[in-house]
Design a protein around this motif. Structure first.
Motif, PDB file in Angstrom:
ATOM      1  N   SER A 218       0.812  -1.212   0.000  1.00  0.00           N
ATOM      2  CA  SER A 218       0.000   0.000   0.000  1.00  0.00           C
ATOM      3  C   SER A 218       0.848   1.265   0.000  1.00  0.00           C
ATOM      4  O   SER A 218       0.314   2.363   0.134  1.00  0.00           O
ATOM      5  N   LEU A 219       2.151   1.109  -0.166  1.00  0.00           N
ATOM      6  CA  LEU A 219       3.037   2.274  -0.137  1.00  0.00           C
ATOM      7  C   LEU A 219       2.839   3.156  -1.360  1.00  0.00           C
ATOM      8  O   LEU A 219       3.066   4.371  -1.299  1.00  0.00           O
ATOM      9  N   ALA A 220       2.405   2.578  -2.485  1.00  0.00           N
ATOM     10  CA  ALA A 220       2.173   3.384  -3.687  1.00  0.00           C
ATOM     11  C   ALA A 220       1.050   4.398  -3.465  1.00  0.00           C
ATOM     12  O   ALA A 220       1.150   5.562  -3.876  1.00  0.00           O
ATOM     13  N   ALA A 221      -0.025   3.962  -2.779  1.00  0.00           N
ATOM     14  CA  ALA A 221      -1.118   4.892  -2.484  1.00  0.00           C
ATOM     15  C   ALA A 221      -0.649   6.005  -1.546  1.00  0.00           C
ATOM     16  O   ALA A 221      -1.092   7.160  -1.662  1.00  0.00           O
ATOM     17  N   ARG A 222       0.246   5.699  -0.635  1.00  0.00           N
ATOM     18  CA  ARG A 222       0.755   6.735   0.270  1.00  0.00           C
ATOM     19  C   ARG A 222       1.632   7.729  -0.476  1.00  0.00           C
ATOM     20  O   ARG A 222       1.572   8.935  -0.217  1.00  0.00           O
ATOM     21  N   PHE A 223       2.453   7.230  -1.402  1.00  0.00           N
ATOM     22  CA  PHE A 223       3.257   8.148  -2.208  1.00  0.00           C
ATOM     23  C   PHE A 223       2.374   9.011  -3.100  1.00  0.00           C
ATOM     24  O   PHE A 223       2.681  10.186  -3.352  1.00  0.00           O
ATOM     25  N   ASP A 224       1.297   8.448  -3.632  1.00  0.00           N
ATOM     26  CA  ASP A 224       0.378   9.239  -4.447  1.00  0.00           C
ATOM     27  C   ASP A 224      -0.296  10.341  -3.630  1.00  0.00           C
ATOM     28  O   ASP A 224      -0.557  11.433  -4.141  1.00  0.00           O
ATOM     29  N   TYR A 225      -0.592  10.043  -2.371  1.00  0.00           N
ATOM     30  CA  TYR A 225      -1.337  10.995  -1.547  1.00  0.00           C
ATOM     31  C   TYR A 225      -0.401  12.013  -0.883  1.00  0.00           C
ATOM     32  O   TYR A 225      -0.689  13.214  -0.890  1.00  0.00           O
ATOM     33  N   TYR A 226       0.703  11.554  -0.307  1.00  0.00           N
ATOM     34  CA  TYR A 226       1.611  12.440   0.422  1.00  0.00           C
ATOM     35  C   TYR A 226       2.762  12.949  -0.434  1.00  0.00           C
ATOM     36  O   TYR A 226       3.499  13.842   0.000  1.00  0.00           O
ATOM     37  N   GLY A 227       2.955  12.401  -1.619  1.00  0.00           N
ATOM     38  CA  GLY A 227       4.053  12.811  -2.458  1.00  0.00           C
ATOM     39  C   GLY A 227       5.332  12.045  -2.130  1.00  0.00           C
ATOM     40  O   GLY A 227       5.432  11.317  -1.129  1.00  0.00           O
ATOM     41  N   THR A 228       6.327  12.218  -2.968  1.00  0.00           N
ATOM     42  CA  THR A 228       7.602  11.515  -2.790  1.00  0.00           C
ATOM     43  C   THR A 228       8.636  12.351  -2.047  1.00  0.00           C
ATOM     44  O   THR A 228       9.810  11.985  -1.988  1.00  0.00           O
ATOM     45  N   GLY A 229       8.187  13.456  -1.487  1.00  0.00           N
ATOM     46  CA  GLY A 229       9.121  14.286  -0.717  1.00  0.00           C
ATOM     47  C   GLY A 229       9.343  13.718   0.675  1.00  0.00           C
ATOM     48  O   GLY A 229       9.276  12.502   0.917  1.00  0.00           O
ATOM     49  N   SER A 230       9.587  14.602   1.603  1.00  0.00           N
ATOM     50  CA  SER A 230       9.886  14.184   2.980  1.00  0.00           C
ATOM     51  C   SER A 230       8.672  14.253   3.891  1.00  0.00           C
ATOM     52  O   SER A 230       8.817  14.237   5.123  1.00  0.00           O
ATOM     53  N   THR A 231       7.453  14.320   3.317  1.00  0.00           N
ATOM     54  CA  THR A 231       6.252  14.419   4.153  1.00  0.00           C
ATOM     55  C   THR A 231       6.040  13.153   4.965  1.00  0.00           C
ATOM     56  O   THR A 231       5.794  13.197   6.178  1.00  0.00           O
TER      57      THR A 231
END
Length: 738
Positions: A218-231
């Protein structure tokens, strides 16, 4: 404020912030390469997992942290060897070894330290709960129910053995125990940083977790939502702040306790004889002596018994002056036991972790869930007049258009946290109020103590802490679920203005409810101005003929209203049962069936056990007797120190001969002045049978028990004693009639 913040406390607080900040920086340096690797995999459409370090295999075995387990067992063995047995099997075990007590839950010894340790245990408990839900959702558990249950038990035992040395080291309060506890805390702190930075991260998936999830992440959905930065990395570090503050407190508090213990040992040569005698006492004996101090909470409670409520002195605490009394009245004559602080520290940290995880993990999945939910609702409803399901759905034509779930979910989580926080604070205030009621024998809320339920009280007292945490988890889930439904309906009305499914439901419910409330209001209006005298101020019937006619016709009408009211009663019981799920002092079963509720029975067991062992009047009395005994003992030692060796020997022989006679004389005078105590002496009780013993020792007996006690006194008491007893019983009957 100056009195509450000492120099040592300020130094410890500064060191905690420094150590916790350094730990967060260290974890950031460990997580940054993992985050960068997973971002690269995400950009290249590769499977999103990372391979854990080789040290993780040494730390963990089958998801259990076993590196600290042998060290903890070895330290516990050392504590067993240095602990002296005081009561059980002393003759069978001449060396006197015994397992140390980790926490005395009935006392106030090291309450803050124990509360911090239990807050750290809440972190481990949340990991177990999270793994249970993950295995249930992924259906990846192939080991069976019994094996999984045994694994959870083994995990809980591992957690207990992990923190047992830390608690026992502080409770034993010796140089050896504090040295072992300090070294063990530093070792555990270091391993925790490595384990949570490289092996078990909250939001990043390892290879083993990826395989157990069926090659899904489910990490792809988290990257889509929070972005690939340092959030996502910042959220992870912010979540770890309470965790590392607790770990830093333990690793710093233990060395300070060790330094203070060494300083006391070095100052022993310059101490007076009284201070040396105090040092020889156990911690329990020193605490019992301090209970009779003028400023102790128990002594303040006993003093306030003879004062009016408005005559009690104002609290000296800063928080008591800042906190309004209508919210919570801070009282200096009461302190919560160690158990309550441990339970609430665990609950607060557990609630924090559940809230953060619920927001971070579920929010990225709501967009896809909203689409699937809307399609499912439209599948069971008519979206268009021609019944063509291939056409796009218009929110104005669907029976229930689903609004944006992200705002709904955030509002639901905030509502749930606020409701649970209010309920927990109310429970805390009710615990104090119910304890005060139990101290003075008031059974208006908690059922009176009965001898036939003593075993149930003891079992409920054992379950109390665990039930609080379990009811909290289940209450959070139910409240969040119904809050989502409520806010979804409100959001749908705000966004779309009209929802046909809800409007149809309300049209069928509102007329019945309005008719019920109109009938109730009519009955109250007639009762006030027609059927009762003096406008309802006296419960005396007025207009008897009209009342009987009205009751006759209302009987048939209320039969139909009762059917509707029964449905309302069922719905309200479910609604309030969900809201009060985390409140053990409230039973949704009602007063007649409340003892069938496991949570309320556990709460009653806790209240009765606390009342028996922490009653302030009893503690003051015991402390006064113990203080007098130690003072006489100290005077004798001081007097012997002033004599020469021959005089000291003659004094010891004279004291040995006359001590028994003095004790008997004092006992005789004491029994003459207090004749009731003669009936509770061991030699007297041995002459009685079981029924007479129950009649004498049962504090909550009825009239039959009182009559049986009086018959026992008449059979075995003297004339003078019986006269005093009869006067006492007459006075008690007068008070009861009053």
């Amino acid at each position: 404020m100056k009195r509450s913040a000492g120099v040592t406390s300020c130094i410890i607080a500064v060191l905690i912030v420094i150590v916790a900040g350094g730990t967060l920086v260290a974890k950031w340096s460990l997580l940054q390469p993992i985050h960068t690797e997973l971002v690269n995999r995400y950009n290249n459409d590769s499977p999103l997992y990372y391979e854990s370090n080789s040290i993780c295999k040494k730390i963990q075995m089958q998801r259990f942290n076993i590196l600290t387990f042998p060290v903890a067992c070895f330290i516990i063995l050392i504590f067993i060897l240095i602990t002296k047995r005081t009561s059980l099997l002393r003759k069978q075990c001449p060396r006197g070894i015994a397992p140390p007590m980790p926490v005395d839950f009935l006392s106030r010894i090291d309450r803050k330290f124990a509360a911090v340790i239990f807050a750290m245990c809440a972190d481990e408990l949340f990991t177990i709960v999270k793994s249970i839900f993950e295995s249930a959702s992924s259906n990846s558990n192939d080991s069976g129910v019994i094996i999984s249950y045994l694994e959870r038990i083994f995990q809980v035992l591992i957690i207990g053995f992990r923190y047992y040395p830390l608690l026992a080291a502080v409770y034993l309060d010796s140089i050896v125990s504090l040295v072992c506890g300090t070294l063990y805390s530093w070792l555990d702190y270091s391993i925790t940083i490595v384990n949570q930075g490289l092996c078990n991260t909250d939001f990043y998936v390892t290879l083993d977790q990826y395989i157990r999830a069926g090659n899904e992440s489910s990490l792809a959905a988290r990257f889509d939502y929070y972005g690939t930065g340092s959030t996502l990395l910042a959220i992870q570090l912010c979540t770890d702040i309470p965790r590392y503050l607790c770990l830093a407190y333990v690793s710093i508090k233990l060395p300070f306790l060790l330094i203070d213990k060494i300083r006391q040992r070095l100052k022993r040569s310059s101490m007076s004889d009284k201070e040396r005698m105090m040092m020889k006492l156990t911690r329990e004996e020193r605490i019992l002596l301090r209970i009779s101090d003028p400023g102790s909470p128990d002594m303040l409670y006993v003093r306030n018994l003879f004062r009016q409520t408005d005559q009690r002195p104002r609290s000296h605490h800063l928080i008591a002056r800042l906190l309004p009394k209508f919210i919570y009245e801070w009282r200096d004559d009461f302190t919560f036991s160690t158990r309550i602080l441990c339970i609430y520290s665990s609950i607060i940290l557990l609630l924090f972790f559940i809230t953060v995880q619920a927001c971070v993990i579920i929010l990225p999945k709501l967009n896809s869930f909203q689409k699937s939910l809307q399609s499912t609702i439209d599948l069971f409803s008519t979206s268009s007049e021609d019944g063509n399901d291939d056409q796009p759905v218009d929110p104005a034509t669907t029976q229930f258009p689903v609004p944006s779930l992200q705002r709904v979910y955030i509002l639901a989580v905030v509502t749930t946290v606020l409701l649970i926080t209010i309920q927990l604070l109310t429970l805390l205030a009710n615990i104090r109020r119910n304890l005060f009621q139990a101290f003075r024998g008031d059974d208006s809320e908690i059922p009176r103590r009965q001898r036939s339920r003593y075993i149930s009280y003891s079992a409920g007292n054992i379950h109390f802490g665990g039930y609080c945490i379990g009811y909290l988890i289940w209450g959070f889930i139910l409240l969040a679920f119904f809050a989502i439904i409520l806010w979804t309906c409100v959001e749908a009305f705000i966004n779309f203005g009209s929802v046909r499914l809800i409007e149809t439901l309300l049209k069928s419910i509102i007329p019945s409810l309005l008719f019920i409330y109109f009938k109730q209001y009519l009955n109250k209006l007639l009762a006030r101005y027609v059927f009762l005298q003096h406008g309802g101020q006296v419960l005396a019937i007025n207009n008897r003929r009209i009342l009987m006619i009205f009751i006759y016709f209302s009987l048939f009408l209320d039969a139909f209203l009762g059917f509707i009211s029964s449905i309302t009663r069922l719905l309200l019981s479910v609604f309030y049962g969900i809201i009060y799920m985390c409140r053990l002092d409230y039973s949704p079963l009602g007063r007649k069936l409340e003892l069938m509720d496991g949570g309320f029975s556990a709460y009653c067991g806790y209240i009765h056990t606390e009342c028996c062992h922490r009653h302030p009047v009893m503690l003051i009395f015991a402390s006064h007797l113990f203080t007098q005994f130690k003072m006489n003992q100290y005077k004798q030692i001081e007097h012997l120190g002033q004599l020469s060796d021959p005089d000291r020997l003659m004094y010891a022989q004279r004291q040995k001969k006359s001590l028994r006679a003095i004790r008997k004389w004092n006992l005789g005078v004491f029994l003459i002045r207090n004749p009731m105590i003669a009936f509770f002496r061991k030699a007297y009780l041995k002459q009685l049978d079981v029924d007479d013993l129950h009649a004498l020792t049962d504090l909550d007996g009825d009239a039959n028990n009182r009559n049986q006690r009086l018959a026992i006194y008449h059979r075995r008491g003297s004339v003078a004693e019986l006269s005093v007893i009869e006067e006492t019983n007459a006075e008690l009957h007068k008070q009861q009639r009053f």
